[in-house]
Design a protein around this motif. Sequence first.
Motif, PDB file in Angstrom:
ATOM      1  N   ARG A  71      33.843  27.330  50.297  1.00  0.00           N
ATOM      2  CA  ARG A  71      32.436  27.624  50.033  1.00  0.00           C
ATOM      3  C   ARG A  71      32.211  28.077  48.593  1.00  0.00           C
ATOM      4  NH1 ARG A  71      29.614  32.499  53.079  1.00  0.00           N
ATOM      5  NH2 ARG A  71      30.511  33.588  51.288  1.00  0.00           N
ATOM      6  N   THR A  72      33.075  28.971  48.086  1.00  0.00           N
ATOM      7  CA  THR A  72      32.864  29.554  46.756  1.00  0.00           C
ATOM      8  C   THR A  72      33.432  28.690  45.647  1.00  0.00           C
ATOM      9  OG1 THR A  72      34.918  30.835  46.860  1.00  0.00           O
ATOM     10  CG2 THR A  72      32.926  31.866  47.743  1.00  0.00           C
ATOM     11  N   ASP A  73      34.478  27.891  45.986  1.00  0.00           N
ATOM     12  CA  ASP A  73      35.074  26.985  45.007  1.00  0.00           C
ATOM     13  C   ASP A  73      35.790  27.731  43.883  1.00  0.00           C
ATOM     14  OD1 ASP A  73      35.526  24.256  44.653  1.00  0.00           O
ATOM     15  OD2 ASP A  73      34.067  24.129  43.013  1.00  0.00           O
ATOM     16  N   ALA A  74      36.047  29.049  44.064  1.00  0.00           N
ATOM     17  CA  ALA A  74      36.704  29.841  43.017  1.00  0.00           C
ATOM     18  C   ALA A  74      37.507  30.957  43.683  1.00  0.00           C
ATOM     19  CB  ALA A  74      35.677  30.408  42.043  1.00  0.00           C
ATOM     20  N   PRO A  75      38.652  31.344  43.104  1.00  0.00           N
ATOM     21  CA  PRO A  75      39.521  32.306  43.784  1.00  0.00           C
ATOM     22  C   PRO A  75      38.965  33.721  43.867  1.00  0.00           C
ATOM     23  CG  PRO A  75      40.424  31.705  41.636  1.00  0.00           C
ATOM     24  CD  PRO A  75      39.275  30.785  41.890  1.00  0.00           C
ATOM     25  N   ALA A  76      38.377  34.259  42.790  1.00  0.00           N
ATOM     26  CA  ALA A  76      37.933  35.656  42.805  1.00  0.00           C
ATOM     27  C   ALA A  76      36.833  35.890  43.837  1.00  0.00           C
ATOM     28  CB  ALA A  76      37.502  36.095  41.414  1.00  0.00           C
ATOM     29  N   PRO A  77      35.770  35.084  43.878  1.00  0.00           N
ATOM     30  CA  PRO A  77      34.748  35.282  44.912  1.00  0.00           C
ATOM     31  C   PRO A  77      35.313  35.105  46.331  1.00  0.00           C
ATOM     32  CG  PRO A  77      33.876  33.927  43.147  1.00  0.00           C
ATOM     33  CD  PRO A  77      35.344  34.051  42.905  1.00  0.00           C
ATOM     34  N   ALA A  78      36.281  34.188  46.482  1.00  0.00           N
ATOM     35  CA  ALA A  78      36.881  33.986  47.802  1.00  0.00           C
ATOM     36  C   ALA A  78      37.595  35.258  48.276  1.00  0.00           C
ATOM     37  CB  ALA A  78      37.846  32.810  47.772  1.00  0.00           C
ATOM     38  N   VAL A  79      38.327  35.912  47.380  1.00  0.00           N
ATOM     39  CA  VAL A  79      39.036  37.138  47.753  1.00  0.00           C
ATOM     40  C   VAL A  79      38.063  38.289  47.960  1.00  0.00           C
ATOM     41  CG1 VAL A  79      40.784  38.821  47.040  1.00  0.00           C
ATOM     42  CG2 VAL A  79      41.175  36.376  46.667  1.00  0.00           C
ATOM     43  N   ASP A  80      36.956  38.311  47.205  1.00  0.00           N
ATOM     44  CA  ASP A  80      35.919  39.326  47.462  1.00  0.00           C
ATOM     45  C   ASP A  80      35.404  39.190  48.890  1.00  0.00           C
ATOM     46  OD1 ASP A  80      36.013  40.505  44.957  1.00  0.00           O
ATOM     47  OD2 ASP A  80      34.454  39.202  44.096  1.00  0.00           O
ATOM     48  N   GLY A  81      35.123  37.959  49.305  1.00  0.00           N
ATOM     49  CA  GLY A  81      34.659  37.746  50.668  1.00  0.00           C
ATOM     50  C   GLY A  81      35.723  38.100  51.682  1.00  0.00           C
ATOM     51  N   LEU A  82      37.010  37.806  51.369  1.00  0.00           N
ATOM     52  CA  LEU A  82      38.117  38.128  52.271  1.00  0.00           C
ATOM     53  C   LEU A  82      38.275  39.640  52.399  1.00  0.00           C
ATOM     54  CD1 LEU A  82      40.195  36.567  53.967  1.00  0.00           C
ATOM     55  CD2 LEU A  82      41.808  36.820  52.067  1.00  0.00           C
ATOM     56  N   ASP A  83      38.025  40.374  51.324  1.00  0.00           N
ATOM     57  CA  ASP A  83      38.022  41.840  51.349  1.00  0.00           C
ATOM     58  C   ASP A  83      37.044  42.360  52.404  1.00  0.00           C
ATOM     59  OD1 ASP A  83      39.454  43.864  50.122  1.00  0.00           O
ATOM     60  OD2 ASP A  83      38.725  43.341  48.122  1.00  0.00           O
TER      61      ASP A  83
END
Length: 531
Positions: free
Chosen positions: A380-392
């Motif tokens: 969905r985010t297509d980028a690692p940092a936003p993906a990990v923010d959501g995973l947090d």
Amino acid sequence: MRSPWFLRATARGAMGAAVRSVDWAATPLGPPAAWPLPLRAAVELCLGTEFPVLVTWGPELTMIYNDGYREMLGTDKHPGALGSPLAAVWAEVWDAIEPSVREVEAGRPTWVVDQRLVMHRSGFDEETFFTYSYSPLLDVDGQVRGLLDIATESTAQVVERRRVGQLSLLQSRLQAAGPDVGAVVAAAAATLADGPDLTLVGAALGPRGGLRWVHGPADDVDAALVERAARTATVQQAGRLLVVPLPLVAIDDREGLLALRAGALRPVDDQLRTFARLVADAVAGALTGALRHEREVGMLERVSDVLQRAMLEPPVDRPGVATRYVPATRGLAVGGDWYDVADLPGGRAGIVVGDLVGHGLESASRMGQLRSAARALLLRTDAPAPAVDGLDAFARTLPGAEYATVHCGVLDPAAGTYTYTSAGHPPAAVLRTDGTVTWLTGARGTPLTVAREPRPHDVVAVAAGDVVVLCTDGLLERRGSDLRSRLAALERLLVGLVGADPDEIADGVLAGMTPEGSLDDTAVVVHRVEG
């Protein structure tokens, strides 16, 4: 004519009649009418009590005994022992009892508890135990002329205590063997090795009608005897060999039996057969637990195989990718570590490697949820940092996901970049085509559920042929080694693998870093940059 005292002393009991029947004049004691008063008194005492008593008198210690003592002579020594020398009657145990006899001859009484004597009193060598007291018999002149033996046979009690102790030791060793069929059988064999009562000479297990030997058997274990014991579920005996069925609790219709050899010095009687059944009960209990564990592990392995295929295999067939997973928990293929490689638009690849605290099915379940969430967020985010923010944010809602570590990256071969972020995870590495290694130590943050600020990211340049290598801490943590030395060891391995294909690199890294297997779950992802 018989002496009145002698007729009175021998007037009762079977032994009274037996003593009267002896031609005492032909013995060293002479006719009873001539016996000295101390001997007469001892004989009257002996024949007047039900307790086992032996009287010996004269230079040969000629024997006179009562009904109680007669039982100790077995089936062969009576009535020949009456009027015979003590040393001749008990020739097979004379070396053991002679020291007590010499003590009495010196005027000192003795007391012996549970003395072991191997007697030949009923046609065979027999282990026996006796508690007895020898007391000196004095003549009218005060000189020792004989001995008074007041005795009780303690064979049954000693053997019973020994067998109870053997059972206790067996139970303890079976428990220590753990839930392993081979270890249980080995513990039983070791405990019953060359035992005075029973020796394990064979053990068989298998499906009903399909027994196979897992220990032994001895050469004289007859197949017909085994078949009969299995078919009738009863103890079968051939000489000193006992074949005893194992009362296994119903597990996949299994059956078993033990082949036990009786010790040479004890009779094969009801007491020994009862002991054999108790041994079989103990072994059966331990084997039941081991077989249950074996079945449960088999079920877990089947479940874990499904989980492994569902959670750990790359969902797309992407060229240049190799993945490996080594579990820490024996019998379970998945635990708290995970990886994923996802196709992204423009030929890019999203790569995630994570490590969840714990092992086993519960950790595997939480790992599966984190892995699915990470994939969805990355797509969905297509980028690692936003993906990990959501995973947090997701991890804070998932009990047991606290402090998980994650490395998330996006490989863009067309742009020649690898963009990544790390939530407390060990650094990834890029193996360059020139044999150098670049460690990805930027964009580092705390494990999941700890940080509240947006995650940073970093970008490293990559070229065709470079290889991105990611792992979990199971590859790096070893007792007695620090992280710096382990990373240096990994770098040396990677340099030696330059030019190898991804599968060779993944296998080489595991073999070099964990030669004896992994002490923790270990995941490895290798992705070569395609031109």
